[in-house]
Design an enzyme around this catalytic site. Structure first.
Site, PDB file in Angstrom:
ATOM      1  N   THR A  39       0.841  -1.200   0.000  1.00  0.00           N
ATOM      2  CA  THR A  39       0.000   0.000   0.000  1.00  0.00           C
ATOM      3  C   THR A  39       0.876   1.250   0.000  1.00  0.00           C
ATOM      4  OG1 THR A  39      -0.141   0.128   2.415  1.00  0.00           O
ATOM      5  CG2 THR A  39      -1.786  -1.201   1.296  1.00  0.00           C
ATOM      6  N   GLY A  65       1.130  -2.003  11.353  1.00  0.00           N
ATOM      7  CA  GLY A  65       0.715  -1.748  12.723  1.00  0.00           C
ATOM      8  C   GLY A  65      -0.787  -1.831  12.896  1.00  0.00           C
ATOM      9  N   GLY A  67      -3.011   0.449  12.565  1.00  0.00           N
ATOM     10  CA  GLY A  67      -3.742   1.111  11.498  1.00  0.00           C
ATOM     11  C   GLY A  67      -3.905   0.226  10.279  1.00  0.00           C
ATOM     12  N   THR A  96       4.924   0.736  14.741  1.00  0.00           N
ATOM     13  CA  THR A  96       5.771   1.357  15.759  1.00  0.00           C
ATOM     14  C   THR A  96       5.576   0.714  17.117  1.00  0.00           C
ATOM     15  OG1 THR A  96       5.674   3.474  14.593  1.00  0.00           O
ATOM     16  CG2 THR A  96       6.330   3.523  16.903  1.00  0.00           C
ATOM     17  N   ASP A 222     -16.302 -11.117  23.042  1.00  0.00           N
ATOM     18  CA  ASP A 222     -17.382 -11.156  24.035  1.00  0.00           C
ATOM     19  C   ASP A 222     -18.589 -10.325  23.644  1.00  0.00           C
ATOM     20  OD1 ASP A 222     -16.229  -8.677  24.330  1.00  0.00           O
ATOM     21  OD2 ASP A 222     -16.103  -8.748  26.523  1.00  0.00           O
ATOM     22  N   LEU A 224     -18.823  -7.134  23.552  1.00  0.00           N
ATOM     23  CA  LEU A 224     -18.946  -5.938  24.382  1.00  0.00           C
ATOM     24  C   LEU A 224     -17.724  -5.033  24.225  1.00  0.00           C
ATOM     25  CD1 LEU A 224     -20.233  -7.592  27.683  1.00  0.00           C
ATOM     26  CD2 LEU A 224     -21.594  -6.219  26.073  1.00  0.00           C
ATOM     27  N   GLU A 280      -5.939   6.587  13.661  1.00  0.00           N
ATOM     28  CA  GLU A 280      -6.624   7.592  12.836  1.00  0.00           C
ATOM     29  C   GLU A 280      -7.371   8.566  13.740  1.00  0.00           C
ATOM     30  OE1 GLU A 280     -10.168   8.126   9.491  1.00  0.00           O
ATOM     31  OE2 GLU A 280      -9.758   6.154  10.355  1.00  0.00           O
TER      32      GLU A 280
END
Length: 314
Positions: A39, A65, A67, A96, A222, A224, A280
């Site tokens: 990318t 990472g 993101g 990172t 879960d 939640l 982000e």
């Protein structure tokens, strides 16, 4: 027997990594049909995921990472097909801080990470779905706000590359004299909170910003959200807590934090605030975050701390 067909989607920043290149070669030598895409700009991951699905890939592996993981997971989540009909998801940690990978106990070296994907069956995991400014966004790990978010946003890219996760700690220490609370109202099922917070974590995973363990008990399966609110404090206690947040010392946070588990949460603020969604930054005065259960299937370690149920083989 047909060899498994994988698509590896690499963040452009990691494209020249020799260990990753050697790991890809080693897996191919073992008979794996592994294609690689890199990318470079917005939209590449979405295009590569769609291409992989059209090509019949059985697994899509994100190399990067938090993101990069969320970008690939978000693209899978946005498809019309149910999770069981989509390729499985794997991760080679190349970021990172690698917060999701660290909390999940994933190998940090490329070859063991790829070997784990081959060895461990996929497990259905939840995703975060955030709505703000009329737009939907997805994340695999955690949404954070307040002090920790400012640390992440303000840490220079060059420092991240040079120092890794330590860069976040150093940036956090430099901010200790100017921690400003964020005034907001939070509500969810049978939950309401109002006041000033210096840190907020809404987790599917457990940590963000280079090791800030804001949601230390979060599970990825879960159904939640784990919500942690660190309230506004004053004086010496506030400075001490600032150090705690930057270093991720869970025990000290437990003394002051409000923690709940919710299927959804809404956030309202008089002034725009920033939530960091797996790297982000998203700015708004209103947010809604839902936990979407079992939206993708991911390869995780057998003893993964984030998992509550054993995996089911395909």
């Amino acid at each position: 027997m047909t060899a498994p067909h994988w698509r590896l989607i690499i963040n452009g920043k990691s494209a020249g990594d020799d260990d990753l290149r050697e790991a890809v070669h080693a897996m191919r030598e073992r008979g794996l049909d592994l294609d690689v895409r890199v990318t470079w700009e917005d939209g590449d991951a979405q295009r590569y995921v769609a291409e992989a699905i059209d090509d019949g890939a059985s697994a899509i592996v994100a190399a990067g990472g938090d993101g990069t993981l969320s970008e690939v997971a978000a693209t899978l989540a946005g498809r019309d097909e149910p999770a069981a009909a989509l390729p499985t998801l794997g991760l080679v940690p190349m970021g990172t801080a690698n917060d999701f990978a660290t909390a999940a106990g994933l190998p940090v070296e490329p070859l063991p990470a790829l070997e784990l994907i081959a060895a461990q069956p996929a497990h259905a995991i939840d995703l975060l779905r955030l709505e703000a400014n009329g737009k939907l966004r997805w994340a695999a790990n955690l949404a954070s706000g307040g002090f920790g978010t400012q640390v992440t946003v303000e840490t220079p890219e060059g420092m991240k590359k040079l120092l890794g996760g330590l860069a976040y700690v150093l940036t956090g220490l430099s901010r200790l004299g100017r921690i400003e609370p964020v005034e907001a109202r939070l509500r969810g099922p049978d939950f309401a909170w109002r006041g000033g917070f210096i840190a907020l974590g809404i987790g599917n995973g457990r940590q963000a910003g280079g090791g800030q363990a804001l949601c230390p008990d979060a599970l990825v399966d879960d159904g939640l959200l784990d919500v942690t609110v660190i309230p506004e404090l004053e004086g010496e206690v506030a400075a001490t807590l600032g150090t705690v947040v930057s270093e991720g010392k869970v025990a000290a946070l437990d003394r002051v934090a409000t923690r709940v588990r919710l299927s959804w949460i809404e956030i309202e603020a008089a002034a725009p605030l920033v939530l960091n969604l797996d790297g982000e930054p998203v700015e708004s005065t209103r947010f809604r975050i839902d936990c979407v259960p079992g939206r993708v299937r991911m390869h995780l370690p057998a003893g993964c701390p984030l998992r509550s149920q054993p995996p089911v083989a395909d």
